[in-house]
Design a protein around this motif. Structure first.
Motif, mmCIF file in Angstrom:
data_model
loop_
_atom_site.group_PDB
_atom_site.id
_atom_site.type_symbol
_atom_site.label_atom_id
_atom_site.label_comp_id
_atom_site.label_asym_id
_atom_site.label_seq_id
_atom_site.Cartn_x
_atom_site.Cartn_y
_atom_site.Cartn_z
ATOM 1 N N LEU A 333 0.837 -1.194 0.000
ATOM 2 C CA LEU A 333 0.000 0.000 0.000
ATOM 3 C C LEU A 333 0.875 1.248 0.000
ATOM 4 N N ILE A 334 0.557 2.183 -0.885
ATOM 5 C CA ILE A 334 1.280 3.455 -0.971
ATOM 6 C C ILE A 334 0.313 4.577 -0.650
ATOM 7 N N PHE A 335 0.541 5.279 0.445
ATOM 8 C CA PHE A 335 -0.261 6.441 0.807
ATOM 9 C C PHE A 335 0.360 7.675 0.152
ATOM 10 N N ALA A 336 -0.292 8.222 -0.854
ATOM 11 C CA ALA A 336 0.136 9.473 -1.480
ATOM 12 C C ALA A 336 -0.815 10.562 -0.998
ATOM 13 N N VAL A 337 -0.416 11.287 0.038
ATOM 14 C CA VAL A 337 -1.314 12.224 0.706
ATOM 15 C C VAL A 337 -0.644 13.588 0.830
ATOM 16 N N THR A 338 -1.464 14.616 1.009
ATOM 17 C CA THR A 338 -0.943 15.978 1.119
ATOM 18 C C THR A 338 -0.280 16.201 2.470
ATOM 19 N N ASP A 339 0.487 17.293 2.558
ATOM 20 C CA ASP A 339 1.288 17.527 3.761
ATOM 21 C C ASP A 339 0.442 17.753 5.005
ATOM 22 N N THR A 340 -0.825 18.123 4.852
ATOM 23 C CA THR A 340 -1.662 18.391 6.025
ATOM 24 C C THR A 340 -2.026 17.114 6.780
ATOM 25 N N VAL A 341 -2.001 15.987 6.111
ATOM 26 C CA VAL A 341 -2.395 14.724 6.760
ATOM 27 C C VAL A 341 -1.296 13.670 6.677
ATOM 28 N N LEU A 370 6.385 10.303 -7.140
ATOM 29 C CA LEU A 370 6.086 9.700 -5.845
ATOM 30 C C LEU A 370 5.898 8.194 -5.988
ATOM 31 N N ILE A 371 5.188 7.758 -7.022
ATOM 32 C CA ILE A 371 4.960 6.324 -7.232
ATOM 33 C C ILE A 371 6.268 5.617 -7.554
ATOM 34 N N VAL A 372 7.072 6.232 -8.422
ATOM 35 C CA VAL A 372 8.350 5.623 -8.796
ATOM 36 C C VAL A 372 9.261 5.503 -7.581
ATOM 37 N N ASP A 373 9.315 6.572 -6.765
ATOM 38 C CA ASP A 373 10.164 6.531 -5.563
ATOM 39 C C ASP A 373 9.660 5.493 -4.565
ATOM 40 N N ALA A 374 8.336 5.421 -4.400
ATOM 41 C CA ALA A 374 7.768 4.455 -3.464
ATOM 42 C C ALA A 374 8.054 3.019 -3.922
ATOM 43 N N TYR A 375 7.965 2.789 -5.226
ATOM 44 C CA TYR A 375 8.278 1.451 -5.737
ATOM 45 C C TYR A 375 9.744 1.112 -5.487
ATOM 46 N N GLY A 376 10.614 2.111 -5.683
ATOM 47 C CA GLY A 376 12.024 1.892 -5.402
ATOM 48 C C GLY A 376 12.270 1.596 -3.941
ATOM 49 N N LYS A 377 11.521 2.265 -3.064
ATOM 50 C CA LYS A 377 11.674 2.029 -1.631
ATOM 51 C C LYS A 377 11.208 0.629 -1.258
ATOM 52 N N ILE A 378 10.112 0.198 -1.868
ATOM 53 C CA ILE A 378 9.593 -1.139 -1.594
ATOM 54 C C ILE A 378 10.577 -2.201 -2.066
ATOM 55 N N ARG A 379 11.141 -1.991 -3.249
ATOM 56 C CA ARG A 379 12.052 -2.975 -3.818
ATOM 57 C C ARG A 379 13.419 -2.979 -3.139
ATOM 58 N N TYR A 696 26.407 13.907 -0.235
ATOM 59 C CA TYR A 696 25.706 12.875 0.539
ATOM 60 C C TYR A 696 24.210 13.040 0.305
ATOM 61 N N TYR A 697 23.578 11.958 -0.212
ATOM 62 C CA TYR A 697 22.155 12.032 -0.577
ATOM 63 C C TYR A 697 21.457 10.765 -0.130
ATOM 64 N N GLU A 698 20.289 10.929 0.459
ATOM 65 C CA GLU A 698 19.465 9.795 0.882
ATOM 66 C C GLU A 698 18.155 9.862 0.129
ATOM 67 N N ASP A 699 17.893 8.832 -0.712
ATOM 68 C CA ASP A 699 16.685 8.864 -1.531
ATOM 69 C C ASP A 699 15.465 8.471 -0.715
ATOM 70 N N SER A 700 14.319 8.438 -1.386
ATOM 71 C CA SER A 700 13.052 8.183 -0.696
ATOM 72 C C SER A 700 12.970 6.783 -0.117
ATOM 73 N N SER A 701 13.778 5.863 -0.640
ATOM 74 C CA SER A 701 13.770 4.497 -0.115
ATOM 75 C C SER A 701 14.642 4.345 1.116
ATOM 76 N N GLY A 702 15.311 5.425 1.509
ATOM 77 C CA GLY A 702 16.187 5.358 2.661
ATOM 78 C C GLY A 702 17.598 4.934 2.313
#
Length: 790
Positions: A333-341, A370-379, A696-702
């Motif tokens: 599950l990927i939660f793509a939500v705005t910064d308020t929540v 966001l979807i591409v980064d989240a998929y990379g984080k999952i993988r 030094y860079y840390e991507d969305s997958s950590g």
């Protein structure tokens, strides 16, 4: 394993004084309770049982039957009479790991697939599993969108998402399918507008706009590889409007999860469920506001028109129910939500394994990245989960992630690349003997279809039990059954040969029921019958021991639980389960709860004590000591990683700890790019006085990435020709300058002398007179012969 019968009375035939018990419990030989407990705590593989008969003259009367294997041999028990069950492991199915996911054949990402464990009580077995994120694995993406009125701008921006998403995901997989669904909230008051009547068909009536009637969830497009259909279907959609702020998104998630056939989830594919919203969501029990009290049944209720038909009759699902179904269906599950929540959904993600959270822009313009980064984080992460673990079993994990480094107590690996293979060693330990002698459980990576089925056989019996002789003459003329060399007495009979009756009483035998004269008989917790203690039953547990001195309920409690719920009480001492230690078994030896996002225990600033970080670095704090304003900055820390991983030098290389400390990925670049606020540019001088620049860079997958400039900026050596010309030029200039200075000094001196001369000349005074010494230059002579003109 010592044979322990749970009948009312068992007496050995060795003439010793066993401790009968009225309660279910093990029989006792004259071995002290401490020694007996030591056998239990030691490796169970060492404990054996001698089933030889005394009549054969093999075993001495004073020797225990339950002892170490070597001791039994030494005491005269033959090998053929020693019961010594061994725990074992058998691999039933082991397909090799696949390299690619789109080769047509079945893809295997976990091995082995099925094993069988034969475990004796209090014993353990170790086995290993391997997991690989294969390349080019098929991907199913179902886009679940909030179509409330506040998402109107977002709907416009995703109309071409299918084409763009396919273009980006083709870089990661050649087999992509995408689908689409939408949700608002339950179409019932108080969630929807019912006044004025026009608002039922047009919820936007009061704001002067036209929108769709409210709906709970509708399935729009089944997963397909035709990306243009996705664009077309999205363009056909319109927003609706609900009355309260939270949406009914969890209804949509549970339906998109369990309706396999409608959605079109494939078995051999990664399943991504993208959930986009800008608002909070209703959870279980919120349905009571509308009088809906029936719990969500997690069944598919999509009707022929593709709408959620049970929206007004079933309550919202709970987080636990969603977690269970998402795990069963292998959906990430990927939660793509705005910064308020985003904070709320981050809390949700911590309760739902395999879930990632991304911050969605106000108009969803960044949803593609966001979807591409989240998929990379999952993988980039592999995490094991356990299903249906029997309560008699406990598991401990050790992970071997990158660089073949073993991390104890961890069942997940992070910072992986596609194609990496990781392994986990798992120790399964059994406690006691369940009534059901065969059980099974499953271990699987979160979000994977692959799993390992573990069948466990509990070996609680000895083979000699099958040869029991009922009503044996050895047991006082048939007053018991001969089983494994000892008598199992009939009800009402006691003694090593069942020679005593409970009705018989001899006061002289009472001395055998107390450890010392004058002490209470049977510790006041039993009756002395036939010179042996028969322990009373207790509502709290079992009373055992030769003198009824032991029980399994007098151990210290921690937070209201005996041995903290992580061990068994034995004669006042806690026997801790694996992964637990301490007097109360309240201290875990696992370290996965202390792992920080950089893959280090307590961020390298502390030590893990009982599953919690003890920050020892001055100034560090946080759950994993991740916060440390006074610690060395990122550049200082990562400098050592650049030195050891890029140039293979430095203190970490000398200490041989580069692979353990530095989990960063090194990339060589020509120049440092702009990667946003998450990137830090660093500069330092190396041992050769060269300037090394890196980012030094840390991507969305950590995953941590160090971008290093290919060539350091080193000072250049001297140019001989330039130096020679410079020296010659300097000499020439110095000579000319010296000549000019000399000439200037001479000129100044001459002018001063001339001026002084002129001054003296002007002051000089001259007198006129004859010089007596002076003679004119001409002399006048008279020619005597000259007479002049005549």
């Amino acid at each position: 394993m010592c044979v322990t019968h749970t009948q009312r009375m068992i007496h050995p035939l060795d003439g010793s004084k066993p401790s009968p018990s009225r309660t279910a419990g093990p029989s006792h030989t004259p071995v002290a309770g401490v020694r007996r407990r030591r056998w239990r705590n030691s490796a169970s593989l060492s404990a054996s049982w001698c089933s030889a008969l005394l009549a054969a003259g093999v075993v001495a009367q004073s020797t225990p039957r339950c002892d170490l294997f070597a001791n039994l041999l030494q005491n005269g028990c033959g090998r053929d009479f020693i019961e010594f069950p061994r725990s074992s492991i058998t691999v039933l199915e082991e397909r090799p790991l696949s390299d690619k996911g789109s080769g047509g054949s079945t893809t295997t990402q976990m091995s082995p697939q099925r094993i069988q464990l034969n475990l004796r009580p209090d014993d353990s077995q170790m086995f290993r599993v391997h997991v690989r994120q294969v390349e080019d694995y098929p991907v199913d993406i179902y886009y679940l969108m909030d179509l409330s009125n506040s998402m109107k701008d977002d709907l416009k921006n995703i109309q071409n998402l299918g084409t763009k998403l396919a273009s980006e995901m083709r870089k990661l997989t050649s087999n992509l399918r995408i689908g689409f669904g939408a949700f608002v909230d339950k179409p019932i008051s108080p969630y929807m507008y019912i006044s004025p009547p026009e608002a039922i068909k047009n919820p936007c009536y009061e704001i002067g706009e036209k929108c769709l009637p409210m709906f709970g969830y509708k399935h729009v497009l089944t997963l397909t590889d035709e990306v243009m259909r996705f664009n077309e279907e999205v363009k056909k959609q319109s927003v609706s409007r609900n009355r309260d702020a939270p949406e009914g998104g969890f209804d949509a998630i549970i339906q998109a999860t369990v309706c396999d056939e409608k959605i079109g989830w494939r078995n051999d594919a990664s399943h991504l469920l993208v959930f986009t919203t800008d608002a909070k969501t209703h959870i279980a029990l919120d349905g009571r506001l509308a009088g809906i009290v029936q719990p969500n049944d997690a069944q598919c209720h999509i009707d022929k028109d593709n709408f959620y038909s049970a929206s007004t009759t079933l309550d919202y699902p709970s987080l636990g129910l969603m977690t269970e179904k998402l795990s069963q269906k292998n959906i990430n599950l990927i939660f793509a939500v705005t910064d308020t929540v985003v904070g709320l959904y981050q809390n949700y993600s911590e309760l739902i394994p395999g879930t990632t959270v991304g911050t969605l822009s106000r108009d969803s313009s960044n949803v593609l990245q966001l979807i591409v980064d989240a998929y990379g984080k999952i993988r980039s992460k592999v995490e094991l989960e356990v299903r249906d673990l029997p309560e008699e079993l406990s598991l401990s994990f050790n992970a071997t992630c990158l660089n073949d480094e073993v991390i104890t107590g961890l069942k997940s690996c992070m910072g992986l690349k596609i194609g990496d293979t990781v392994s986990f060693s798992i120790e399964a330990k059994v406690r006691g003997c369940p009534q059901e002698r065969q059980k099974s459980f499953t271990i699987k990576p979160v979000g994977f279809k692959d799993s390992l089925t573990v069948v466990v056989n509990f070996d609680c019996n000895c083979s000699c039990e099958s040869q029991a002789e009922a009503n044996s003459s050895f047991c006082s003329k048939g007053n018991g059954s001969l089983e494994c060399g000892v008598c199992r007495c009939n009800p009402g009979r006691l003694g090593s040969h069942c020679e005593c009756s409970e009705e018989e009483y001899n006061p002289s035998e009472q001395d055998n029921c107390s450890p010392q004269p004058g002490q209470p008989l049977c510790s006041q917790r039993g009756e002395c019958i036939c010179g042996q203690c028969v322990c009373h039953g207790s509502d709290f547990g079992k009373v055992t021991g030769k003198y009824c001195e032991c029980d399994d309920f007098s151990c210290v409690r921690f937070k209201g639980q005996m041995c903290s719920g992580h061990g068994q009480c034995s004669c006042g001492d806690c026997l801790c389960d694996s992964d637990w230690t301490g007097d109360y078994c309240n201290c875990t030896t696992r370290t996965d709860t202390c792992m920080s996002s950089n893959g280090l225990v307590c961020s390298g600033h502390g030590i893990c004590v009982c599953g919690k970080c003890d920050c020892i670095q001055p100034g560090s704090y946080g759950n994993t000591c991740e916060k440390c304003p006074t610690c060395s900055d990122a550049c200082t820390i990562k400098k050592e990683c650049v030195e050891c991983k890029k140039y293979e030098r430095g203190t970490l290389v000398e200490q041989q700890s580069c692979g353990r400390v530095c989990r960063d990925e090194i990339e060589t670049v020509q120049e440092l790019g702009d990667r946003g606020k998450d990137a830090v540019n660093c500069t330092y001088k190396d041992e050769n006085d060269c300037v090394v620049r890196f980012q030094y860079y840390e991507d969305s997958s950590g995953k941590s990435i160090l971008y290093v400039i290919e060539e350091p900026e080193c000072p250049k050596g001297p140019d001989i020709l330039v130096v020679l010309l410079s020296v010659m030029g300097a000499i020439l200039l110095i000579g000319l300058a010296a000549l000019l200075i000399w000439k200037l000094l001479i000129t100044i001196h001459d002018r001063r002398e001339f001026a002084r001369f002129e001054e003296e000349k002007a002051r000089a005074k001259w007198d006129t007179g004859n010089n007596p010494l002076y003679k004119e230059a001409t002399s006048t002579f008279t020619n005597i012969t000259y007479r002049g003109n005549m």
